[in-house]
Scaffold this motif. Structure first.
Motif, PDB file in Angstrom:
ATOM      1  N   MET A   1       0.851  -1.195   0.000  1.00  0.00           N
ATOM      2  CA  MET A   1       0.000   0.000   0.000  1.00  0.00           C
ATOM      3  C   MET A   1       0.887   1.245   0.000  1.00  0.00           C
ATOM      4  SD  MET A   1      -2.637   1.442   2.912  1.00  0.00           S
ATOM      5  CE  MET A   1      -3.562  -0.069   3.027  1.00  0.00           C
ATOM      6  N   ASN A   2       0.669   2.138  -0.984  1.00  0.00           N
ATOM      7  CA  ASN A   2       1.447   3.370  -0.983  1.00  0.00           C
ATOM      8  C   ASN A   2       0.813   4.393  -0.045  1.00  0.00           C
ATOM      9  OD1 ASN A   2      -0.685   4.735  -2.352  1.00  0.00           O
ATOM     10  ND2 ASN A   2       0.110   4.034  -4.327  1.00  0.00           N
ATOM     11  N   LEU A   3       1.506   5.514   0.149  1.00  0.00           N
ATOM     12  CA  LEU A   3       1.054   6.501   1.129  1.00  0.00           C
ATOM     13  C   LEU A   3      -0.280   7.126   0.736  1.00  0.00           C
ATOM     14  CD1 LEU A   3       1.805   7.859   3.770  1.00  0.00           C
ATOM     15  CD2 LEU A   3       3.042   9.607   2.463  1.00  0.00           C
ATOM     16  N   ASP A   4      -0.465   7.412  -0.545  1.00  0.00           N
ATOM     17  CA  ASP A   4      -1.730   8.012  -0.983  1.00  0.00           C
ATOM     18  C   ASP A   4      -2.906   7.087  -0.691  1.00  0.00           C
ATOM     19  OD1 ASP A   4      -0.386  10.208  -1.855  1.00  0.00           O
ATOM     20  OD2 ASP A   4      -0.519   9.763  -3.986  1.00  0.00           O
ATOM     21  N   ALA A   5      -2.722   5.798  -0.957  1.00  0.00           N
ATOM     22  CA  ALA A   5      -3.790   4.824  -0.665  1.00  0.00           C
ATOM     23  C   ALA A   5      -4.102   4.795   0.826  1.00  0.00           C
ATOM     24  CB  ALA A   5      -3.375   3.444  -1.152  1.00  0.00           C
ATOM     25  N   PHE A   6      -3.065   4.878   1.646  1.00  0.00           N
ATOM     26  CA  PHE A   6      -3.269   4.891   3.101  1.00  0.00           C
ATOM     27  C   PHE A   6      -4.119   6.079   3.532  1.00  0.00           C
ATOM     28  CE2 PHE A   6      -1.825   6.775   7.133  1.00  0.00           C
ATOM     29  CZ  PHE A   6      -2.225   5.777   8.014  1.00  0.00           C
ATOM     30  N   TRP A   7      -3.817   7.274   2.997  1.00  0.00           N
ATOM     31  CA  TRP A   7      -4.565   8.466   3.387  1.00  0.00           C
ATOM     32  C   TRP A   7      -6.015   8.391   2.918  1.00  0.00           C
ATOM     33  CZ3 TRP A   7      -2.588  10.592   7.242  1.00  0.00           C
ATOM     34  CH2 TRP A   7      -1.247  10.928   7.347  1.00  0.00           C
ATOM     35  N   ILE A   8      -6.233   7.851   1.737  1.00  0.00           N
ATOM     36  CA  ILE A   8      -7.596   7.740   1.219  1.00  0.00           C
ATOM     37  C   ILE A   8      -8.416   6.772   2.066  1.00  0.00           C
ATOM     38  CG2 ILE A   8      -8.983   6.946  -0.744  1.00  0.00           C
ATOM     39  CD1 ILE A   8      -6.661   7.914  -2.553  1.00  0.00           C
ATOM     40  N   ILE A   9      -7.835   5.613   2.370  1.00  0.00           N
ATOM     41  CA  ILE A   9      -8.547   4.623   3.185  1.00  0.00           C
ATOM     42  C   ILE A   9      -8.781   5.155   4.597  1.00  0.00           C
ATOM     43  CG2 ILE A   9      -8.383   2.336   4.231  1.00  0.00           C
ATOM     44  CD1 ILE A   9      -6.863   1.435   1.737  1.00  0.00           C
ATOM     45  N   LEU A  10      -7.775   5.841   5.157  1.00  0.00           N
ATOM     46  CA  LEU A  10      -7.921   6.412   6.497  1.00  0.00           C
ATOM     47  C   LEU A  10      -9.035   7.454   6.520  1.00  0.00           C
ATOM     48  CD1 LEU A  10      -7.004   6.709   9.413  1.00  0.00           C
ATOM     49  CD2 LEU A  10      -5.269   8.343   8.644  1.00  0.00           C
ATOM     50  N   THR A  11      -9.088   8.298   5.497  1.00  0.00           N
ATOM     51  CA  THR A  11     -10.156   9.298   5.421  1.00  0.00           C
ATOM     52  C   THR A  11     -11.518   8.630   5.360  1.00  0.00           C
ATOM     53  OG1 THR A  11      -8.705  10.847   4.263  1.00  0.00           O
ATOM     54  CG2 THR A  11     -11.072  11.225   4.082  1.00  0.00           C
ATOM     55  N   GLY A  12     -11.643   7.628   4.492  1.00  0.00           N
ATOM     56  CA  GLY A  12     -12.906   6.901   4.407  1.00  0.00           C
ATOM     57  C   GLY A  12     -13.282   6.244   5.721  1.00  0.00           C
ATOM     58  N   ALA A  13     -12.290   5.697   6.420  1.00  0.00           N
ATOM     59  CA  ALA A  13     -12.557   5.033   7.698  1.00  0.00           C
ATOM     60  C   ALA A  13     -13.003   6.033   8.762  1.00  0.00           C
ATOM     61  CB  ALA A  13     -11.310   4.287   8.166  1.00  0.00           C
ATOM     62  N   LEU A  14     -12.374   7.204   8.798  1.00  0.00           N
ATOM     63  CA  LEU A  14     -12.766   8.226   9.773  1.00  0.00           C
ATOM     64  C   LEU A  14     -14.202   8.690   9.543  1.00  0.00           C
ATOM     65  CD1 LEU A  14      -9.495  10.380   9.890  1.00  0.00           C
ATOM     66  CD2 LEU A  14     -10.377   8.909  11.699  1.00  0.00           C
ATOM     67  N   VAL A  15     -14.542   8.917   8.269  1.00  0.00           N
ATOM     68  CA  VAL A  15     -15.920   9.305   7.951  1.00  0.00           C
ATOM     69  C   VAL A  15     -16.877   8.168   8.307  1.00  0.00           C
ATOM     70  CG1 VAL A  15     -17.505   9.987   6.118  1.00  0.00           C
ATOM     71  CG2 VAL A  15     -15.174  10.856   6.121  1.00  0.00           C
ATOM     72  N   ALA A  16     -16.470   6.934   7.995  1.00  0.00           N
ATOM     73  CA  ALA A  16     -17.327   5.775   8.254  1.00  0.00           C
ATOM     74  C   ALA A  16     -17.622   5.611   9.740  1.00  0.00           C
ATOM     75  CB  ALA A  16     -16.662   4.510   7.706  1.00  0.00           C
ATOM     76  N   VAL A  17     -16.602   5.760  10.572  1.00  0.00           N
ATOM     77  CA  VAL A  17     -16.804   5.604  12.017  1.00  0.00           C
ATOM     78  C   VAL A  17     -17.732   6.694  12.546  1.00  0.00           C
ATOM     79  CG1 VAL A  17     -15.678   5.603  14.264  1.00  0.00           C
ATOM     80  CG2 VAL A  17     -14.596   4.442  12.341  1.00  0.00           C
ATOM     81  N   SER A  18     -17.477   7.938  12.167  1.00  0.00           N
ATOM     82  CA  SER A  18     -18.299   9.048  12.641  1.00  0.00           C
ATOM     83  C   SER A  18     -19.753   8.893  12.199  1.00  0.00           C
ATOM     84  CB  SER A  18     -17.739  10.377  12.129  1.00  0.00           C
ATOM     85  OG  SER A  18     -16.422  10.589  12.578  1.00  0.00           O
ATOM     86  N   CYS A  19     -19.944   8.622  10.921  1.00  0.00           N
ATOM     87  CA  CYS A  19     -21.299   8.500  10.381  1.00  0.00           C
ATOM     88  C   CYS A  19     -22.017   7.272  10.938  1.00  0.00           C
ATOM     89  CB  CYS A  19     -21.259   8.440   8.861  1.00  0.00           C
ATOM     90  SG  CYS A  19     -20.773   9.976   8.064  1.00  0.00           S
ATOM     91  N   SER A  20     -21.297   6.175  11.101  1.00  0.00           N
ATOM     92  CA  SER A  20     -21.923   4.950  11.596  1.00  0.00           C
ATOM     93  C   SER A  20     -22.409   5.104  13.035  1.00  0.00           C
ATOM     94  CB  SER A  20     -20.928   3.786  11.505  1.00  0.00           C
ATOM     95  OG  SER A  20     -20.575   3.531  10.173  1.00  0.00           O
ATOM     96  N   LEU A  21     -21.625   5.741  13.860  1.00  0.00           N
ATOM     97  CA  LEU A  21     -22.030   5.944  15.250  1.00  0.00           C
ATOM     98  C   LEU A  21     -23.309   6.766  15.343  1.00  0.00           C
ATOM     99  CD1 LEU A  21     -18.552   6.671  16.909  1.00  0.00           C
ATOM    100  CD2 LEU A  21     -19.952   4.615  17.192  1.00  0.00           C
ATOM    101  N   LEU A  22     -23.350   7.869  14.608  1.00  0.00           N
ATOM    102  CA  LEU A  22     -24.535   8.718  14.649  1.00  0.00           C
ATOM    103  C   LEU A  22     -25.717   8.054  13.948  1.00  0.00           C
ATOM    104  CD1 LEU A  22     -22.866  12.156  13.861  1.00  0.00           C
ATOM    105  CD2 LEU A  22     -23.713  11.360  16.068  1.00  0.00           C
TER     106      LEU A  22
END
Length: 295
Positions: A1-22
């Motif tokens: 996994m390159n760095l750009d892929a890591f940032w994209i997946i991390l961003t998606g995961a952060l949004v997913a956690v926040s949205c899923s909880l609410l």
């Protein structure tokens, strides 16, 4: 996994956690589409922020969007309580006319400015690695969006941890909550404020469509898999994170939209839960009469 892929997946995961909880609390309140309403209603806020400030700076836009997001929740509740309009109808009326107002404002006052309603709807999570936060000393801190979403997630985790009982009671049994002195209106507006904050923080990078998908899909999947709220929160978060990672690699394989691929994975997760859930799944419901007949 390159760095750009890591940032994209991390961003998606952060949004997913926040949205899923609410989203879990929204589904229990039968208000799952509030996130959709807020994500569309922020458009006039963005335009008005530009018209008053003359700037397209990110924080100016976010403030304008947040103000309209909060206003949207107040209008939904006002129409529902004061005009006796059903909740789903008040949501539909509010976000459609606010979004239409935003389109009119863009076409009349900002037609020659780079303010595109499609950016609000679709976003582009693949561009997240390009928005780098550099300190005055030139230190690279990574994408600015990751820091914003990380801060929002910390706020949400503290909010839910400290006030879990109030959110639980007002979501499951508002009449009992009111009887023991818990203000249902106060916790409604606090929850809607948290939804507005999350939606506004996420829409710039991932777009409104993906925000809605993450706020409804994983919680709906978790709702079919368990009847315990704590487990529902955990399952919902897990489904959101898996969808973010799997959706990225699906988009990479198809050379398509990352947001679209994540939404497809969310739909697949829901369909699997709908068919195979041990308690509420289609297979389990069909087996139940046969088991009872044998008994």
């Amino acid at each position: 996994m390159n760095l750009d892929a890591f940032w994209i997946i991390l961003t998606g995961a952060l949004v997913a956690v926040s949205c899923s909880l609410l989203g879990c609390f929204l589904i229990l309140r039968r208000m799952a589409m509030v996130g959709d309403a807020i994500s569309h209603a922020v458009l006039p806020g963005i335009v008005l922020a530009f018209l008053f400030s003359g700037s397209r700076e990110v924080w100016t836009m976010l403030i304008g969007a947040a103000a309209l997001g909060v206003a949207c929740t107040f209008l939904i509740e006002f129409f529902h309580k004061k005009a006796n309009v059903p909740a789903d109808a008040s949501i539909g009326v509010t976000f459609t006319w606010l979004f239409a107002l935003g389109i009119i404002l863009i076409s009349v006052y900002a037609g020659k400015v780079d303010l595109d309603q499609d950016c609000v709807l679709y976003g582009e999570i693949a561009y997240v690695p390009l928005d780098i936060w550099l300190t005055e000393a030139g230190m690279n801190l990574g994408p600015r969006t990751v820091w914003v979403l990380g801060g929002v997630l910390v706020i949400l985790l503290v909010f839910i941890s400290l006030f879990y009982k109030q959110l639980y009671l007002t979501s499951f049994d508002p009449a009992f909550a009111a009887a023991i002195g818990i203000s249902t209106s106060l916790w409604y507006y606090l929850l809607m404020g948290a939804v507005s904050l999350t939606t506004v923080a996420a829409f710039e990078s991932v777009g409104a469509i993906l925000v809605v998908a993450l706020m409804v899909g994983p919680p709906a999947t978790a709702y079919l898999l368990t009847d315990d709220l704590r487990k529902m929160l955990v399952i919902s978060v897990g489904c959101g994170i898996i969808a973010s990672a799997a959706g990225f690699y699906l988009a990479l394989w198809l050379n398509g939209s990352v947001a679209g691929a994540i939404s497809v994975i969310i739909g697949v997760q829901f369909m699997l839960a709908f068919v195979f859930s041990p308690s509420h799944g289609l297979v389990a419901r069909r087996r139940r009469p046969a088991v009872l007949a044998e008994a």
